[in-house]
Design a protein around this motif. Structure first.
Motif, PDB file in Angstrom:
ATOM      1  N   PRO A  86       0.805  -1.228   0.000  1.00 31.33           N
ATOM      2  CA  PRO A  86       0.000   0.000   0.000  1.00 31.33           C
ATOM      3  C   PRO A  86       0.838   1.278   0.000  1.00 31.33           C
ATOM      4  N   ALA A  87       2.005   1.264   0.628  1.00 37.69           N
ATOM      5  CA  ALA A  87       2.821   2.483   0.664  1.00 37.69           C
ATOM      6  C   ALA A  87       3.230   2.894  -0.745  1.00 37.69           C
ATOM      7  N   PHE A  88       3.590   1.911  -1.547  1.00 36.31           N
ATOM      8  CA  PHE A  88       3.991   2.219  -2.926  1.00 36.31           C
ATOM      9  C   PHE A  88       2.785   2.727  -3.725  1.00 36.31           C
ATOM     10  N   VAL A  89       1.642   2.087  -3.509  1.00 38.00           N
ATOM     11  CA  VAL A  89       0.430   2.490  -4.231  1.00 38.00           C
ATOM     12  C   VAL A  89       0.022   3.919  -3.843  1.00 38.00           C
ATOM     13  N   THR A  90       0.199   4.267  -2.570  1.00 38.78           N
ATOM     14  CA  THR A  90      -0.101   5.636  -2.123  1.00 38.78           C
ATOM     15  C   THR A  90       0.799   6.629  -2.846  1.00 38.78           C
ATOM     16  N   TRP A  91       2.049   6.246  -3.004  1.00 37.18           N
ATOM     17  CA  TRP A  91       2.978   7.126  -3.742  1.00 37.18           C
ATOM     18  C   TRP A  91       2.525   7.281  -5.199  1.00 37.18           C
ATOM     19  N   LEU A  92       2.039   6.200  -5.789  1.00 35.99           N
ATOM     20  CA  LEU A  92       1.524   6.293  -7.170  1.00 35.99           C
ATOM     21  C   LEU A  92       0.356   7.282  -7.242  1.00 35.99           C
ATOM     22  N   HIS A  93      -0.465   7.309  -6.188  1.00 38.25           N
ATOM     23  CA  HIS A  93      -1.583   8.263  -6.171  1.00 38.25           C
ATOM     24  C   HIS A  93      -1.072   9.696  -6.210  1.00 38.25           C
ATOM     25  N   GLU A  94       0.060   9.945  -5.540  1.00 36.34           N
ATOM     26  CA  GLU A  94       0.647  11.297  -5.580  1.00 36.34           C
ATOM     27  C   GLU A  94       1.089  11.643  -7.002  1.00 36.34           C
ATOM     28  N   LEU A  95       1.651  10.663  -7.681  1.00 40.44           N
ATOM     29  CA  LEU A  95       2.090  10.907  -9.058  1.00 40.44           C
ATOM     30  C   LEU A  95       0.884  11.188  -9.954  1.00 40.44           C
ATOM     31  N   GLN A  96      -0.199  10.466  -9.700  1.00 37.78           N
ATOM     32  CA  GLN A  96      -1.411  10.676 -10.498  1.00 37.78           C
ATOM     33  C   GLN A  96      -1.967  12.080 -10.273  1.00 37.78           C
TER      34      GLN A  96
END
Ligand code: AMP
Ligand code: FE
Ligand code: FE
Ligand code: ZN
Length: 306
Positions: A86-96
């Protein structure tokens, strides 16, 4: 066949994740990775279809990063054996989010240039995530440009009239994020950075020391000379080779899954075992997951360059 670089409707591809899997299977691809821009959601959707089609499906992502001295974004691929934490996925949300901000500015700039375009029209061309190719399609449909590459040349690309930069992580940060998330990192289509091989060698030497695991040696845009140079470079720095077509469906006409612009497999089949082991991929039917992984860590480095 192997294809470790494909896009779906979760970014700027035109096939849904399940349609991509079906298409890959019928084209003879057995080891596939979905590498959408800034998202891994397609993998969740496609994994069941991949199991039924008997295809090994890696969870991948393509990140746009910045590197000082390089004007274009540097693309970095990450490969996971299953859904990232989930931590990596949260970071992807920031990129989005940074992509959404860029998109809004890009639209405003196009409108300032007199282009008749509304957000609803751009959004209607995308299924999930809006990218520049969706703007490009609209510009073609409305007759502002002849084709997608002209849309990038005149409006959307670096140096284009409506070009807008985007907040991007540095290559070093993206590598660190992938490392922490347990992904195999690979520098995507390195020739877009430079075909000055000495310069590329220095750059890759530096980033091999900062966690870069692999380089994308096989890609639709790579010539035989590029492949020879890149595999020598990977060899020198102990990096794994990856490859894929960068299939986008209709957004990249002419690029076919598994084979790119040619009629023969892009990626040598011999790489499959090594890649599986490097990425820790375990077939859904494989009960000896641990042995496969420990084999990977015991493997001598030279095997990386088979
Ligand atoms: P974005 O991630 O929204 O900034 O869009 C980047 C995507 O646009 C790339 O992944 C390519 O699919 C596409 N693209 C970039 N440059 C070009 C070009 N010159 N011609 C066609 N497509 C391009
Ligand atoms: Fe793309
Ligand atoms: Fe790319
Ligand atoms: Zn790509």
């Amino acid at each position: 066949m192997i294809d470790l670089h494909c896009h779906t409707t979760f970014s700027d591809g035109t096939l849904s994740p399940t349609a991509l899997v079906t298409h890959a299977a019928s084209a003879g691809v057995r080891l596939l990775a979905i590498t959408d821009h800034d998202t891994v959601q397609g993998w969740d959707i496609a994994i069941e279809a991949a199991r039924s089609a008997g295809i090994e499906l890696l969870c991948g992502v393509e990140l746009s990063t910045r590197l000082s001295g390089v004007s274009r974004s540097v693309h970095l691929l990450g490969y996971f054996s299953s859904r990232p934490d989930p931590a990596f996925v949260t970071w992807l949300h920031e990129l989005q989010e940074s992509r959404r901000i860029r998109n809004a500015t890009l639209l405003a700039r196009l409108q300032q240039l007199g282009v008749d375009a509304q957000w609803s029209e751009v959004a209607a061309l995308a299924q999930q995530q809006v990218g520049r190719p969706h703007f490009a399609i609209l510009l073609v449909r409305k007759g502002y440009v002849k084709n997608l590459s002209e849309a990038f040349e005149i409006y959307l690309g670096e140096g284009g009239k409506a070009w807008v930069g985007r907040e991007e992580p540095t290559l070093a940060e993206a590598l660190e994020r992938l490392r922490i998330a347990g992904a195999l990192s690979s520098l995507a289509h390195p020739v877009r950075i430079s075909r000055d091989w000495k310069r590329l060698d220095q750059l890759i030497a530096e980033y091999a020391g900062r966690g870069l695991n692999a380089i994308e040696c096989y890609h639709s845009e790579h010539s035989a000379e590029d492949i020879a140079q890149l595999s020598a470079l990977a060899n020198r720095h102990g990096l794994t080779l990856t490859g894929g077509s960068d299939f986008h469906g209709d957004t990249k006409p002419g690029v076919n899954i598994g084979v790119g612009l040619t009629r023969s497999p892009l990626v040598p089949a011999l790489l499959a075992d090594h890649l599986r082991a490097r990425i820790g991929l375990v077939r859904s039917s494989d009960r000896n997951a641990d042995s496969l992984l420990s084999l990977a860590t015991r493997r001598p480095r030279r095997a990386a360059n088979r």
